[in-house]
Design an enzyme around this catalytic site. Structure first.
Site, PDB file in Angstrom:
ATOM      1  N   GLY A  10       0.808  -1.215   0.000  1.00  0.00           N
ATOM      2  CA  GLY A  10       0.000   0.000   0.000  1.00  0.00           C
ATOM      3  C   GLY A  10       0.836   1.258   0.000  1.00  0.00           C
ATOM      4  N   ASN A  12       4.355   3.621  -1.822  1.00  0.00           N
ATOM      5  CA  ASN A  12       4.660   4.378  -3.053  1.00  0.00           C
ATOM      6  C   ASN A  12       4.617   3.483  -4.286  1.00  0.00           C
ATOM      7  OD1 ASN A  12       5.446   6.847  -1.579  1.00  0.00           O
ATOM      8  ND2 ASN A  12       7.186   5.622  -0.882  1.00  0.00           N
ATOM      9  N   HIS A 206      24.387   1.622   0.847  1.00  0.00           N
ATOM     10  CA  HIS A 206      23.604   2.153   1.974  1.00  0.00           C
ATOM     11  C   HIS A 206      24.260   1.877   3.334  1.00  0.00           C
ATOM     12  CE1 HIS A 206      20.012   2.083  -1.000  1.00  0.00           C
ATOM     13  NE2 HIS A 206      20.739   3.171  -1.140  1.00  0.00           N
TER      14      HIS A 206
END
Ligand code: NAI
Length: 395
Positions: A10, A12, A206
């Site tokens: 639900g 982006n 990251h």
């Protein structure tokens, strides 16, 4: 013939898929979003807006999902394609919910797959799992953000091409062609899920940049949020290079041992940067300059929280909480099976696990109590390289 597609999620990515696929002739789209009150918010939003609007830099499309479901049964029954548009930490939960209701011939894909998606899918789907058709995207094709929940989403940028892998491999041309046509992006099929796992550069960049920026953080707030990619200094760039070298050492060892294993998609970090961003890197003379002069990375901030007196690093953000257990740790587990030393990756992982308050890496390898919540091969009982490579069908 209309193809029924279920989009799980639900956030982006789910909004973009719902808008794009819900607009395409020949496809009928359902959403499965059991998280919190999301299903109700989608239903209200779609009703108010008359569909899901995807705003792109050049225009907009409006998709019309035929249903939004909280229950897995109606959400996936009869679906030809099931797309997991979710952060990796939600894959297992959602797969467990939908597994009993999936049609045996459904194609199950993750966008993006991250490391070890095939291990997780096989484990959850259990009996007959190796006959299931699964696929994974190397990355999400878009940078995107919801504008109004259940109503509109903005695409900020679209990648030129995205690697994809498919099990069983014979379905790769069919699934790639269908998804390419449906999404309007170029998909590049690569050899196997092992390549997808090892080639993930987010697992290096990251956690590596978080380590570079914050390893010496003394607990005092910063006055301003730190730049993430443009904050890469010479020492961090050198460390990223060494992490990349360690992944290449794994690749070389595996290719040497299994001459039929195709790991050609596992590229060194610098080569990947050039391939992905050559048009927007002003100075590609070094790895550091390729980060700091990359226009696509301009102004992007490190994950930080506002507190009294400034900003502190957010160590629970996805750059560690997703990229470690579903990225770097999976690669570290493969290195362990292959008998390849990864001292720099270990250094980053040891720091990251402290910050995540997890116990993954011990002096004896991946034997910490929290390995059970990762997708390292050790979590699924693989204790030998042959069993892993042959058992997962990577050859
Ligand atoms: P998001 O943060 O918008 O998605 C969150 C959604 O995941 C929630 O709305 C919920 O539906 C679901 N979810 C979260 N926790 C859950 C749980 N415990 N159980 C069940 N469902 C849960 O994420 P987004 O932006 O859609 O990204 C999806 C993936 O794509 C992530 O792996 C992200 O790192 C990656 N990605 C996203 C990009 C972007 O621009 N949005 C760009 C590149 C990669």
């Amino acid at each position: 013939m209309t193809i029924l597609i279920t989009i799980c999620g639900g956030g982006n990515a789910a909004h973009v898929l719902a808008g794009l696929l819900g607009d395409r002739e020949g496809f009928s789209v359902q959403i499965y979003t059991p998280y919190g009150d999301e299903a109700k918010r989608w239903q209200d939003g779609i009703q108010r807006n008359g569909g899901i609007t995807v705003n792109t830099p050049t225009g907009k499309v409006v998709g019309h999902p035929r249903a939004v479901c909280r229950d897995p049964g109606p959400a996936v029954a009869g679906s030809r394609v099931v797309l997991l548009a979710l952060p990796a930490f939600a894959h297992e939960t959602i797969l467990r919910q939908i597994a009993p209701h999936l049609s045996p011939s459904a194609w199950i894909g993750a966008l993006p797959a991250r490391g070890g998606f095939d291990l997780c899918a096989r484990d959850v789907l259990k009996e007959g799992a190796s006959d299931r058709s699964i696929f994974g995207f190397q990355t999400l094709p878009w940078a995107c953000r919801i504008q109004r929940y259940g109503q509109s989403v903005g695409i900020l940028g679209t990648k030129d091409q995205v690697d994809l892998t498919v099990w069983p491999p014979k379905l790769a041309p069919i699934i790639a062609a269908m998804m390419q046509e449906a999404l309007g992006i170029t998909l590049n099929p690569i050899g196997n899920f092992l390549s997808l796992t090892l080639a993930d550069t987010g697992q290096l960049i990251h956690p590596g940049v978080m380590y570079g920026l914050f390893r010496e953080w003394n607990g005092q707030p910063y006055k301003e949020p730190c730049l993430f990619y443009q904050g890469v200094d010479a020492a961090t760039a050198e460390m990223l290079q060494q992490m990349s070298n360690e992944v290449q050492a794994i690749r070389v060892a595996l290719e040497k041992r299994y001459s039929r294993l195709d790991l050609s998609a596992v590229r060194p970090l610098g080569e990947w940067l050039q391939r992905s961003y050559h048009a927007v890197i002003a100075d590609s003379s070094t790895l550091q300059s390729s980060f700091v002069s990359n226009r696509a990375y301009e102004g992007l901030l490190a994950p930080m929280q506002k507190v009294d007196g400034g900003f502190i690093p957010d160590f629970k953000a996805r750059y560690l909480s997703e990229d470690v257990p579903f990225g770097l740790l999976v690669t570290r587990g493969i290195a362990e099976l292959a008998g390849i030393a990864t001292p720099i990756v270990n250094q980053v992982l040891s720091w990251a696990q402290n910050r995540l308050e997890k116990d993954y890496l011990t002096t004896n390898g991946l034997q910490g109590a929290d390995v059970c919540s990762t997708r390292a091969p050790q979590r699924y009982g693989f204790d030998s390289l042959d069993r892993f490579v042959l058992g997962m069908g990577y050859l």
